[in-house]
Design an enzyme around this catalytic site. Sequence first.
Site, short mmCIF file in Angstrom:
data_model
loop_
_atom_site.label_atom_id
_atom_site.label_comp_id
_atom_site.label_asym_id
_atom_site.label_seq_id
_atom_site.Cartn_x
_atom_site.Cartn_y
_atom_site.Cartn_z
N ASP A 180 1.03 -1.20 -0.02
CA ASP A 180 0.11 0.01 0.03
C ASP A 180 0.73 1.25 -0.18
O ASP A 180 1.65 1.38 1.02
CB ASP A 180 -0.86 0.04 1.23
CG ASP A 180 -2.08 1.05 1.23
OD1 ASP A 180 -1.36 2.18 0.97
OD2 ASP A 180 -3.09 0.92 1.48
N HIS A 181 1.09 1.87 -1.22
CA HIS A 181 2.32 2.65 -1.24
C HIS A 181 2.06 3.89 -0.41
O HIS A 181 3.00 4.64 0.04
CB HIS A 181 2.41 3.22 -2.47
CG HIS A 181 1.42 4.33 -3.29
ND1 HIS A 181 0.34 4.01 -3.63
CD2 HIS A 181 1.75 5.85 -3.28
CE1 HIS A 181 -0.41 5.16 -4.10
NE2 HIS A 181 0.27 5.99 -3.81
N HIS A 243 -5.81 2.76 0.95
CA HIS A 243 -5.16 4.06 1.47
C HIS A 243 -5.67 4.49 2.93
O HIS A 243 -5.04 4.81 3.59
CB HIS A 243 -4.87 4.96 0.34
CG HIS A 243 -4.49 4.31 -0.66
ND1 HIS A 243 -3.29 3.37 -0.71
CD2 HIS A 243 -4.44 4.65 -2.27
CE1 HIS A 243 -3.07 2.91 -2.03
NE2 HIS A 243 -3.72 3.87 -2.94
C1 BG6 Z 1 -3.41 4.54 -6.26
C2 BG6 Z 1 -4.94 4.74 -7.16
O1 BG6 Z 1 -3.25 3.46 -5.58
O2 BG6 Z 1 -3.27 6.06 -5.60
C3 BG6 Z 1 -4.92 5.96 -7.90
O3 BG6 Z 1 -5.08 3.59 -7.76
C4 BG6 Z 1 -4.66 7.31 -7.18
O4 BG6 Z 1 -6.27 6.19 -8.54
C5 BG6 Z 1 -3.04 7.06 -6.38
O5 BG6 Z 1 -4.49 8.28 -8.05
C6 BG6 Z 1 -2.90 8.09 -5.65
O6 BG6 Z 1 -1.86 7.99 -5.14
P1 BG6 Z 1 -0.95 9.38 -4.65
O7 BG6 Z 1 0.58 8.91 -4.10
O8 BG6 Z 1 -0.66 10.25 -5.81
O9 BG6 Z 1 -1.73 9.98 -3.48
#
Ligand code: BG6
Length: 491
Positions: A180-181, A243
């Site tokens: 989960d980044h 997230h």
């Molecule tokens: C991803 C989603 O996990 O996270 C995307 O699939 C989203 O739809 C993205 O745009 C948002 O990531 P960040 O790091 O730009 O907030």
Amino acid sequence: MSEISSILVIFGGNGDLTKRKLFPALYNLLSQELLLNNFAVVSVSRTKMTDEDYITKMKESIKEFSRFEYDESVFKELKKRVKYISFDFSSDEGYKNLKLELEKLDSIYKTDGRRIYYLAVAPEYFRIIVEKLKLHKMADDSGKYRVVIEKPFGKDLHSARCLNETITEAFSEKNIYRIDHYLGKEMIQNIMVLRFANFFIESLWSNKYIDNVQISALETVGVENRGGYYDSAGALKDMVQNHILQLLTLVAMEPPVRLDTESIRDEKLKVLKSLMELTPEYIKDNVVRGQYDEGYINGVKVPKYRDEYRVKHNSNTETYVALKLFVNNYRWDGVPFYIRTGKRTNRKLTEVVIQFKNMPKILYYNENKNIVPNVLVIKIQPDEGIYFQFNAKEPGSVSQIIPVKMDFCHSCIFGGNTPESYERLLLDSLKGDSTLFTRWDEVEYSWKFVDAISTLWLNESIDFPNYKAGSIGPKEAENLIKRDNREWWSR
Ligand code: BG6
């Protein structure tokens, strides 16, 4: 330097994620000398290409997406460790060849059969890849093999369970890294430190002093070229299930007994278990969905969601969700958590707002209209930092009070070039630290919560689009909080 001795096998080696995130992250790690000698990368994809062509492509991506300036000597270090192999993910022949290649690399890099399989592929390939790895004796639970899996982990609780069963047949839970980044983001990692290393913050962190919590993850981008996936997911599954609920667990968790992986995960899980049960009546009143219409982002006209590439023209997929929920435990009883996430809104903003209770309405309250509640804002992106708002006397006046801020700007102190999420997470998976990855039971409880909403929505019609691209979002999301006499802190 970290103790890394493994071959990273990237399935989906020619995909977007590999180009934009994984190779730039590998390059960044090498630039910081965080990868040791006993390390190689094998990229697997269906497209036929020579090693040379592949690495030239990756070079371009690194130049475009790395946070460090391009340095030929660092790139050369990476280049010599990269091998590209093409085969169809269901081809037994392909896995046999892969196995041979890996064995050759083992003897060069002294990696002793250790592998990390990174599944940077569309979810429909997760199962077949894992099954084939097991079939070809390239996976077991000996501890030599790890698998990193990108989201979405299933599309509901049932499919997530089935997927998990397949994966756990080949890898044991401690070797499964569900990525989960958001957990790799610097300020999200800071939440536990902020809470558990600061007496004055943690002692106020409960329903005794907190009026409400707001979590926002707003984006200006639309679905870009991901309409095919997104149209069957929507904002609830794409952002809330993973997230946002992960972020919420860090805000709401109890202090873990120790800072080890399982102690932290145990506390996060308890939060997910304490999430209120959602009845259809509650959902109707407290969960809002939206879909963007055409509009303007930074002065540029953008199409409505239904006109995006690979999106159905009559799609009812939500691109925005706002909801109010309660965490039914001793600490949080009665404190609403307001959540919102959406695409094509007026700004990019991810933050957590802790709004404290009002003072008793005596003394200064009688004379002053300016008194605002104390708020603590954890700024996750695009700005990183924390600020605390409080009331102070206006200079020169006798009793006028104005809100002022104490602002900690992360980039001003530590510099703006903070490590990318993927850098941190990739390094952790190589080192065997799964703290910032989600355990199966966390995924399971998150899906339970989200499924209650998505199954209800399936059977309900909705009048979309209901917010303009470039706006703050649907008006229902404003009403959701306004009717409780509160407001979204950032607009
Ligand atoms: C991803 C989603 O996990 O996270 C995307 O699939 C989203 O739809 C993205 O745009 C948002 O990531 P960040 O790091 O730009 O907030």
